[in-house]
Scaffold this active site. Structure first.
Site, PDB file in Angstrom:
ATOM      1  N   GLU A 134      -0.771   3.957 -13.298  1.00 19.20           N
ATOM      2  CA  GLU A 134      -2.079   4.245 -12.719  1.00 19.20           C
ATOM      3  C   GLU A 134      -2.789   5.312 -13.550  1.00 19.20           C
ATOM      4  OE1 GLU A 134      -1.475   5.332  -8.630  1.00 19.20           O
ATOM      5  OE2 GLU A 134      -0.768   3.354  -8.061  1.00 19.20           O
TER       6      GLU A 134
ATOM      7  N   ARG B 108       4.232   2.299  -2.443  1.00 16.23           N
ATOM      8  CA  ARG B 108       4.416   2.722  -3.830  1.00 16.23           C
ATOM      9  C   ARG B 108       4.925   1.520  -4.619  1.00 16.23           C
ATOM     10  NH1 ARG B 108       1.661   6.308  -2.799  1.00 16.23           N
ATOM     11  NH2 ARG B 108       1.946   8.566  -3.094  1.00 16.23           N
TER      12      ARG B 108
ATOM     13  N   THR C 116       0.841  -1.198   0.000  1.00 18.78           N
ATOM     14  CA  THR C 116       0.000   0.000   0.000  1.00 18.78           C
ATOM     15  C   THR C 116       0.876   1.248   0.000  1.00 18.78           C
ATOM     16  OG1 THR C 116      -0.123  -0.118   2.427  1.00 18.78           O
ATOM     17  CG2 THR C 116      -1.957  -1.079   1.180  1.00 18.78           C
TER      18      THR C 116
ATOM     19  N   ALA D 239      -6.179   3.216  -0.523  1.00 17.60           N
ATOM     20  CA  ALA D 239      -5.910   2.972   0.895  1.00 17.60           C
ATOM     21  C   ALA D 239      -5.924   4.265   1.702  1.00 17.60           C
ATOM     22  CB  ALA D 239      -4.567   2.259   1.059  1.00 17.60           C
TER      23      ALA D 239
ATOM     24  N   HIS E  74      -5.654   2.124  -5.668  1.00 15.06           N
ATOM     25  CA  HIS E  74      -4.934   3.184  -4.949  1.00 15.06           C
ATOM     26  C   HIS E  74      -5.886   4.023  -4.093  1.00 15.06           C
ATOM     27  CE1 HIS E  74      -1.080   5.839  -5.107  1.00 15.06           C
ATOM     28  NE2 HIS E  74      -1.612   5.817  -3.897  1.00 15.06           N
TER      29      HIS E  74
END
Length: 335
Positions: free
Chosen positions: A283, A255, A253, A304, A302
């Protein structure tokens, strides 16, 4: 306003003497906390918040015309886009910690543009999400729900976390929160951090590990909580991933770039470990990305860091960093 126009929230429109701060694209759940923080910039800057979500660079450039500063939450700034904004934007205020993934910091330094981030805004949000991934991989709640709705009843066995070992790579605010949660599950905790003191680990009943590869080998669950820097980029290598035992779990969580490019996909394709990922090299994740075909993997887009409490914390820091910029002060400056 026509039905096709998107509403825009603006402050102090009559104060044309003030610099203009623009947020050209927004995550809808951010609007309420952002609006609540707007008084922070009163008499310092005008603010224009666009209330829709777009990643189209042409639209971003158009919306940023005349802007002195930009609020950026989740938008990747390509070098091409940066060059188009550099003649008038003097400050980028990011709603995140790992801004090196979102903008070329070397280039902003060359251009003399300030970049600000936010810190410790979502320690609990990210740690809880990481454990959400762990729980799905060990208890299969989402999968079992889908099977139940399809009329199935066979079920499947889960895995206990109690008495298993979690290895935390990185032991800042998020890593320490992970340790607190892991203690509640009755897990053994190993910690690797580049500047870890034994007494710091002891506060969380954690055992320090000197070598990152040893952490991978000795853990049932490895969770990455490393910031992305020049030192950490590619730090997790294929050799270290090879040391994961069959049946173990890796969670990221942090990178994607802290893992050597392609190394995790190669390891997962062997089919003997599990993974939970919230971050990716590209992304949004392309539709044809091979990760989408890996069966032993749980993915989230992405998110979190996105929670009600984290949203309030990061929007407050964004506005405070911009207020500091216009007062000639420094807050959360990374470049």
């Amino acid at each position: 306003m026509s039905s096709t126009q998107i509403p825009v929230i603006e402050t102090q429109t009559e104060r044309t003497d003030l610099p203009l701060v623009v947020m050209p694209t927004v995550i809808p759940t951010m609007l309420e906390p952002l609006t609540a923080c707007l008084p922070t910039l009163r008499d310092l800057a005008r603010v224009r918040l666009h209330t829709d979500t777009t990643y189209d660079e042409e639209t971003i450039v158009e919306r940023m015309q005349g802007a002195d500063a930009m609020i950026d939450i989740g938008l990747h700034i390509s070098d091409h886009l940066l060059d188009q904004l550099a003649d008038h934007v003097r400050c980028f205020a990011f709603g995140g910690t790992g801004v090196a993934s979102f903008i070329n910091l070397d280039r902003t330094r060359e251009l003399g543009i300030r970049v600000c981030n936010v810190v410790h805004y979502g320690n609990h949000a990210v740690a809880e999400h990481a454990f959400g991934l762990i729980m799905e991989l060990t208890k299969h709640v989402g999968r079992l729900d889908r099977e139940m709705r399809e009329g199935q009843w066979a079920g499947m066995d889960g895995l206990d976390l109690y008495d298993r070992t979690i290895g935390l790579a990185g032991f800042g605010g998020i890593g320490q929160t992970m340790a607190c949660i892991a203690r509640g599950f009755g897990m053994h905790i190993l910690v690797w951090n580049s500047h870890l003191h034994t007494d710091q680990a002891a506060q969380f009943d954690a055992q320090p590990v000197d070598d990152l590869g040893d952490l991978f080998e000795q853990s049932d669950v490895v969770s990455l909580h490393l910031p992305l820097t020049q030192a950490t980029a590619g730090m997790v290598t294929a050799k270290q991933l090879d040391r994961l035992r069959p049946g173990s779990i890796i969670i990221n969580t942090a990178r994607a770039e802290v893992i050597s490019p392609g190394a995790l996909l190669t390891r997962l394709q062997r089919g003997d470990i599990l993974a939970g990922l919230d971050v990716f090299d590209r992304e949004p994740l392309p539709a044809d990305d091979p990760l989408r075909q890996v069966p032993n993997l749980v993915m989230t887009p992405h998110v979190a860091w996105r929670s009600d409490g984290a949203n309030r914390n990061l929007t407050k820091q964004i506005m405070q960093s911009l207020a500091a910029f216009y007062r000639g002060e420094r807050m959360n400056v990374v470049a």
